[in-house]
Write an enzyme that holds these catalytic residues in place. Sequence first.
Site, PDB file in Angstrom:
ATOM      1  CE  LYS A   1      -2.853   0.680   3.644  1.00  0.00           C
ATOM      2  NZ  LYS A   1      -2.674   2.015   4.252  1.00  0.00           N
TER       3      LYS A   1
ATOM      4  NE  ARG B   1       6.359   6.534   0.468  1.00  0.00           N
ATOM      5  CZ  ARG B   1       5.566   6.310   1.526  1.00  0.00           C
ATOM      6  NH1 ARG B   1       4.487   5.561   1.388  1.00  0.00           N
ATOM      7  NH2 ARG B   1       5.857   6.823   2.713  1.00  0.00           N
TER       8      ARG B   1
ATOM      9  N   GLY C   1      -4.703   8.052   5.872  1.00  0.00           N
ATOM     10  CA  GLY C   1      -3.789   9.035   6.454  1.00  0.00           C
ATOM     11  C   GLY C   1      -2.569   9.229   5.566  1.00  0.00           C
TER      12      GLY C   1
ATOM     13  CB  SER D   1       6.128  10.330  10.625  1.00  0.00           C
ATOM     14  OG  SER D   1       5.209  10.341   9.556  1.00  0.00           O
TER      15      SER D   1
ATOM     16  CG  ASP E   1       1.124   0.329   9.661  1.00  0.00           C
ATOM     17  OD1 ASP E   1       0.772   1.158  10.513  1.00  0.00           O
ATOM     18  OD2 ASP E   1       1.499   0.646   8.518  1.00  0.00           O
TER      19      ASP E   1
ATOM     20  NE  ARG F   1      -4.271   0.313  13.411  1.00  0.00           N
ATOM     21  CZ  ARG F   1      -3.714   0.574  12.239  1.00  0.00           C
ATOM     22  NH1 ARG F   1      -2.403   0.707  12.149  1.00  0.00           N
ATOM     23  NH2 ARG F   1      -4.455   0.673  11.159  1.00  0.00           N
TER      24      ARG F   1
ATOM     25  NE  ARG G   1      -2.113  -1.462   8.787  1.00  0.00           N
ATOM     26  CZ  ARG G   1      -1.849  -1.869   7.545  1.00  0.00           C
ATOM     27  NH1 ARG G   1      -1.934  -3.134   7.228  1.00  0.00           N
ATOM     28  NH2 ARG G   1      -1.480  -1.005   6.603  1.00  0.00           N
TER      29      ARG G   1
HETATM   30  C1  S3P Z   1       3.152   4.901   6.177  1.00  0.00           C
HETATM   31  C2  S3P Z   1       3.853   5.245   7.293  1.00  0.00           C
HETATM   32  C3  S3P Z   1       3.426   4.893   8.654  1.00  0.00           C
HETATM   33  C4  S3P Z   1       2.406   3.772   8.647  1.00  0.00           C
HETATM   34  C5  S3P Z   1       1.342   3.993   7.630  1.00  0.00           C
HETATM   35  C6  S3P Z   1       1.948   4.059   6.238  1.00  0.00           C
HETATM   36  C7  S3P Z   1       3.637   5.349   4.866  1.00  0.00           C
HETATM   37  O1  S3P Z   1       2.844   6.033   9.247  1.00  0.00           O
HETATM   38  O2  S3P Z   1       1.835   3.610   9.920  1.00  0.00           O
HETATM   39  O3  S3P Z   1       0.380   2.959   7.641  1.00  0.00           O
HETATM   40  O4  S3P Z   1       3.201   4.822   3.823  1.00  0.00           O
HETATM   41  O5  S3P Z   1       4.474   6.268   4.849  1.00  0.00           O
HETATM   42  P1  S3P Z   1       3.765   7.204   9.894  1.00  0.00           P
HETATM   43  O6  S3P Z   1       4.553   7.814   8.812  1.00  0.00           O
HETATM   44  O7  S3P Z   1       2.793   8.176  10.482  1.00  0.00           O
HETATM   45  O8  S3P Z   1       4.587   6.534  10.929  1.00  0.00           O
END
Ligand code: S3P
Length: 438
Positions: A30, A35, A101, A174, A323, A354, A398
């Site tokens: 995903k 990206r 998100g 992050s 995750d 979570r 999840r």
């Molecule tokens: C992700 C980064 C993580 C992850 C999310 C996917 C990504 O979040 O928990 O499911 O694709 O960059 P954070 O960047 O907030 O840690």
Amino acid sequence: MNDLAVGDVAVVEPAGGRSLRGRLRVPGDKSISHRALLVAAWASGTSRLAGLNRGADVSHTLDAVVALGARVRPRGTELLVEGTHGHLREPEAVIEVGNSGTGIRLLAGLVATIDGLCVLQGDGSVARRPMDRVAAPLRLMGARIDGRRGGCYPPLVVRGGGLTGIDYTLPVASAQVKSAILFAGLGAEGRTRVHEVVPVRAHTEEMLAEAGAGIEVRPEGAGSSVTLQPGPLHAISLRVPADPSQAAFWAVAACIVPGSDLVLEDVYVGQARSGFIDVLKRMGARLEVVGRDPERLTADLRVQAGPLVGTSVGGAEVPGLIDEVPVLAVAAALADGTTRFSGAAELRLKESDRLATTVEMLRALGAKAEAQPDGLVVEGSAGAPLDQGIVGSHGDHRIAMAAAVGALAAKGPVHVQGWSSTATSYPSFEEDLRRCLK
Ligand code: S3P
């Protein structure tokens, strides 16, 4: 699963005498899929993307890049994306990201390059997720960003263009924040540099390099710095590897369902994505990483059933398995001894809180678990079956899938409420379960 499902509930039956066997290729990753669409939308020329994740989150990002001027058409099993030569257009309507998100944060960075206005909004879960972590650096680059509650929560109103590169140290570990800054940096004046103190997933750097960006990654302390020169990208041709976060559900399921022997194919095992493998191995899992492909950063994982023991999970390994904590907690609930997760307060800010929803799920299955401010403590049953029961997913894919894995090792059926949330990342989970459980 059986046919008793009513409404948005799945009834997951225990494995009984059946086990998980054969080979499985879980959906495309995903994070990589989001990206790939963003890079292809910015690039010059037509990118060829195969094996994109087909969940609702990535579908929203696909619609978003079309709204931003990319042209998309299927060809056979591939998706062809004709890019905008670095000139995304101002969208005519609000961009909807659904439950994603990652979608909203990465798009916030990309649309900040547009000299115009863009509104990004999501569902009720996204509306509760903090956006100041991306808005703050993007404002430093010159974007004007507004949102609810003082500009911190979606919907986000982004007025972009005229950006300048920044030198920024991530205050939270992050990859979404790092990526938002790098995407904005593509259209900024001057170089953009991001310092990560703890390694987080590196898909954006990997893909930008693939697309010919002027990007350099240097080790720095325990983490690294990423420096990006603005400029054009060329089209990419990508076969998206299988998603380690989805593979983790099956890895845990194969550990806990007696007699299982499952091979998970073509799983991405690059930076900060395969922490669950190390944790399961520490727990005594019979898990082998075979057939590594060093170019694609993939491998097959062979997992066989066997007893597990408790462990401690924390520190710098957390971003690499963030995750996977709900399903690792299910493994912990069946292990011999106590498992402690720490340094994982970020879990409170995901699709659901979570730490709270994982504890609620485990308790609904009769396991002993406590939430801590930044982690979990789970007492294992030493292989004794979990209870049947009713689990609320809180709309979190999840949690729903972790509960389904726990159900395989329960005494009776488990009702998972809010099952449709699985469509955000893994619409074929139920089908894969039916296929592998023999
Ligand atoms: C992700 C980064 C993580 C992850 C999310 C996917 C990504 O979040 O928990 O499911 O694709 O960059 P954070 O960047 O907030 O840690």
